[in-house]
Design a protein around this motif. Structure first.
Motif, PDB file in Angstrom:
ATOM      1  N   ASN A  15       0.832  -1.208   0.000  1.00  0.00           N
ATOM      2  CA  ASN A  15       0.000   0.000   0.000  1.00  0.00           C
ATOM      3  C   ASN A  15       0.867   1.260   0.000  1.00  0.00           C
ATOM      4  O   ASN A  15       2.075   1.195   0.225  1.00  0.00           O
ATOM      5  CB  ASN A  15      -0.869   0.030   1.280  1.00  0.00           C
ATOM      6  CG  ASN A  15      -1.779  -1.173   1.400  1.00  0.00           C
ATOM      7  OD1 ASN A  15      -2.754  -1.274   0.667  1.00  0.00           O
ATOM      8  ND2 ASN A  15      -1.444  -2.094   2.294  1.00  0.00           N
ATOM      9  N   GLY A  16       0.189   2.383  -0.192  1.00  0.00           N
ATOM     10  CA  GLY A  16       0.767   3.711   0.066  1.00  0.00           C
ATOM     11  C   GLY A  16       2.113   3.979  -0.574  1.00  0.00           C
ATOM     12  O   GLY A  16       2.333   3.729  -1.770  1.00  0.00           O
ATOM     13  N   HIS A  41      -3.716  -6.993  -0.717  1.00  0.00           N
ATOM     14  CA  HIS A  41      -3.206  -5.847  -1.495  1.00  0.00           C
ATOM     15  C   HIS A  41      -1.817  -6.133  -2.070  1.00  0.00           C
ATOM     16  O   HIS A  41      -1.473  -5.638  -3.137  1.00  0.00           O
ATOM     17  CB  HIS A  41      -3.193  -4.580  -0.631  1.00  0.00           C
ATOM     18  CG  HIS A  41      -4.566  -4.032  -0.410  1.00  0.00           C
ATOM     19  ND1 HIS A  41      -5.220  -4.106   0.799  1.00  0.00           N
ATOM     20  CD2 HIS A  41      -5.428  -3.423  -1.265  1.00  0.00           C
ATOM     21  CE1 HIS A  41      -6.415  -3.567   0.678  1.00  0.00           C
ATOM     22  NE2 HIS A  41      -6.581  -3.147  -0.557  1.00  0.00           N
ATOM     23  N   GLY A  42      -1.030  -6.924  -1.352  1.00  0.00           N
ATOM     24  CA  GLY A  42       0.317  -7.259  -1.839  1.00  0.00           C
ATOM     25  C   GLY A  42       0.254  -8.042  -3.139  1.00  0.00           C
ATOM     26  O   GLY A  42       0.951  -7.722  -4.114  1.00  0.00           O
ATOM     27  N   LEU A  47       0.549  -8.177  -9.097  1.00  0.00           N
ATOM     28  CA  LEU A  47      -0.143  -8.471 -10.361  1.00  0.00           C
ATOM     29  C   LEU A  47      -0.171  -7.224 -11.252  1.00  0.00           C
ATOM     30  O   LEU A  47       0.125  -7.276 -12.448  1.00  0.00           O
ATOM     31  CB  LEU A  47      -1.564  -8.938 -10.048  1.00  0.00           C
ATOM     32  CG  LEU A  47      -2.224  -9.887 -11.029  1.00  0.00           C
ATOM     33  CD1 LEU A  47      -1.458 -11.204 -11.099  1.00  0.00           C
ATOM     34  CD2 LEU A  47      -3.676 -10.167 -10.590  1.00  0.00           C
ATOM     35  N   GLU A  48      -0.527  -6.086 -10.634  1.00  0.00           N
ATOM     36  CA  GLU A  48      -0.612  -4.809 -11.366  1.00  0.00           C
ATOM     37  C   GLU A  48       0.737  -4.423 -11.976  1.00  0.00           C
ATOM     38  O   GLU A  48       0.808  -3.891 -13.075  1.00  0.00           O
ATOM     39  CB  GLU A  48      -1.020  -3.678 -10.422  1.00  0.00           C
ATOM     40  CG  GLU A  48      -2.514  -3.512 -10.213  1.00  0.00           C
ATOM     41  CD  GLU A  48      -2.797  -2.538  -9.076  1.00  0.00           C
ATOM     42  OE1 GLU A  48      -3.794  -2.763  -8.382  1.00  0.00           O
ATOM     43  OE2 GLU A  48      -2.027  -1.576  -8.863  1.00  0.00           O
ATOM     44  N   LEU A  49       1.814  -4.685 -11.230  1.00  0.00           N
ATOM     45  CA  LEU A  49       3.137  -4.209 -11.676  1.00  0.00           C
ATOM     46  C   LEU A  49       3.817  -5.175 -12.642  1.00  0.00           C
ATOM     47  O   LEU A  49       4.867  -4.852 -13.203  1.00  0.00           O
ATOM     48  CB  LEU A  49       4.026  -3.900 -10.477  1.00  0.00           C
ATOM     49  CG  LEU A  49       3.508  -2.766  -9.563  1.00  0.00           C
ATOM     50  CD1 LEU A  49       4.509  -2.451  -8.469  1.00  0.00           C
ATOM     51  CD2 LEU A  49       3.210  -1.500 -10.369  1.00  0.00           C
ATOM     52  N   GLY A  50       3.242  -6.368 -12.801  1.00  0.00           N
ATOM     53  CA  GLY A  50       3.743  -7.273 -13.843  1.00  0.00           C
ATOM     54  C   GLY A  50       4.854  -8.209 -13.390  1.00  0.00           C
ATOM     55  O   GLY A  50       5.151  -8.309 -12.204  1.00  0.00           O
ATOM     56  N   PRO A  51       5.487  -8.897 -14.361  1.00  0.00           N
ATOM     57  CA  PRO A  51       6.424  -9.979 -14.041  1.00  0.00           C
ATOM     58  C   PRO A  51       7.684  -9.532 -13.294  1.00  0.00           C
ATOM     59  O   PRO A  51       8.381 -10.364 -12.711  1.00  0.00           O
ATOM     60  CB  PRO A  51       6.802 -10.544 -15.422  1.00  0.00           C
ATOM     61  CG  PRO A  51       6.444  -9.490 -16.399  1.00  0.00           C
ATOM     62  CD  PRO A  51       5.320  -8.707 -15.826  1.00  0.00           C
TER      63      PRO A  51
END
Ligand SMILES: NC(=O)c1ccc[n+]([C@@H]2O[C@H](COP(=O)([O-])OP(=O)(O)OC[C@H]3O[C@@H](n4cnc5c(N)ncnc54)[C@H](O)[C@@H]3O)[C@@H](O)[C@H]2O)c1
Length: 254
Positions: A15-16, A41-42, A47-51
């Protein structure tokens, strides 16, 4: 890219500020392992930031968790270039207050220890585990989350201020102890940054806080992430043992 090919560990990255720092580091070419206790959230952040970003459950109070984390990053990448000790909590309470009806309210020993355990001991345990790797490599960067209140003090924050002032002290010690191995150690002292940490503060109070900042706004997580990135990069090759205020000009403790 400023961090091309670097292997970075970030605590509290779910987060944050930690999440924004992970995003910035990945965008600048780093492989990032985030550690946190907020698994939902981790995993989402990774997942959002990719491989080039992964998530691991780590309680920074537990050396066994940290050892597993460091071992798994070494097994995957073979080196650790950057540690950002970002995980932290706040549990505010005036040390002693006597109300008009005679009721005494105190900051409890439990709340004092809880904040010290995560914000101070957690930073020590992670730095100690990673320093061993960096000494063998003869290179590395350790960045610690302090706060302007760790420099200026603040009303109602005995435990938090003690932890953040302690982080400043440890930063200066480690810069001296590790410099000869090519390891730089610095801290950031953020001002008031809009994250979940400030979620408990009412909106009108946040407005007042923003009004007292010379730049007339609260900070964004990326304001801090950008400075972590600079300090982690070779552009900061001759900066060590320092604490950088990133606060829009704010002064805490008034
Ligand atoms: N937000 C601000 O205004 C501000 C100001 C000065 C300093 N800071 C410092 O910056 C850092 C990040 O703050 P933030 O505002 O992003 O907070 P945040 O609450 O948004 O994020 C903190 C993260 O740390 C994690 N965490 C808490 N305990 C943990 C533990 N035992 N092990 C592993 N992870 C744990 C949380 O799950 C969370 O993901 C903290 O150290 C904080 O003290 C924040």
């Amino acid at each position: 890219m400023k961090l091309s090919g670097k292997i970075a560990l970030i605590t509290g990255g779910s987060n944050g500020i930690g999440k924004a720092t992970a995003a910035k580091f990945v965008a600048e070419g780093a492989f990032v392992s985030i550690a946190d206790m907020d698994d939902a959230h981790g995993s989402k952040t990774a997942l959002e930031l990719g491989p080039n970003c992964s998530y691991q459950h780590v309680d920074v109070r537990k050396s066994s968790d940290i050892d597993l984390w460091v071992k798994s990053v070494l097994a995957t990448y073979g080196q650790i270039d950057i540690l950002v000790n970002n995980a932290g909590i706040m549990r505010d309470q005036i040390m002693v207050k006597i109300k008009e009806d005679g009721t005494v309210i105190k900051l409890s020993e439990e709340e004092f220890e809880r904040v010290i355990d995560i914000n101070l001991k957690g930073v020590f345990l992670c730095a100690e585990a990673v320093a061993e790797v960096m000494i063998r490599q003869k290179s590395g960067v350790i960045l610690n989350a302090s706060s302007i209140v760790g420099l200026d003090g603040n009303f109602g924050q005995t435990n938090y201020v003690a932890s953040k002032a302690g982080v400043v002290g440890m930063t200066k010690v480690w810069a001296r102890e590790l410099g000869k191995y090519g390891i730089r150690v610095n801290a950031i002292a953020p001002g008031y940054i809009l994250t979940d940490m400030l979620a408990q503060v009412p909106a009108d109070v946040l407005d007042k806080m923003a009004g007292k900042v010379p730049l007339r706004r609260l900070g964004k997580p990326k304001d801090i992430a950008n400075v972590y990135c600079f300090l982690a990069s070779d552009e900061a090759a001759y900066i060590s043992g320092d604490v950088i205020r990133v606060d829009g000009g704010a002064v805490a403790g008034t």
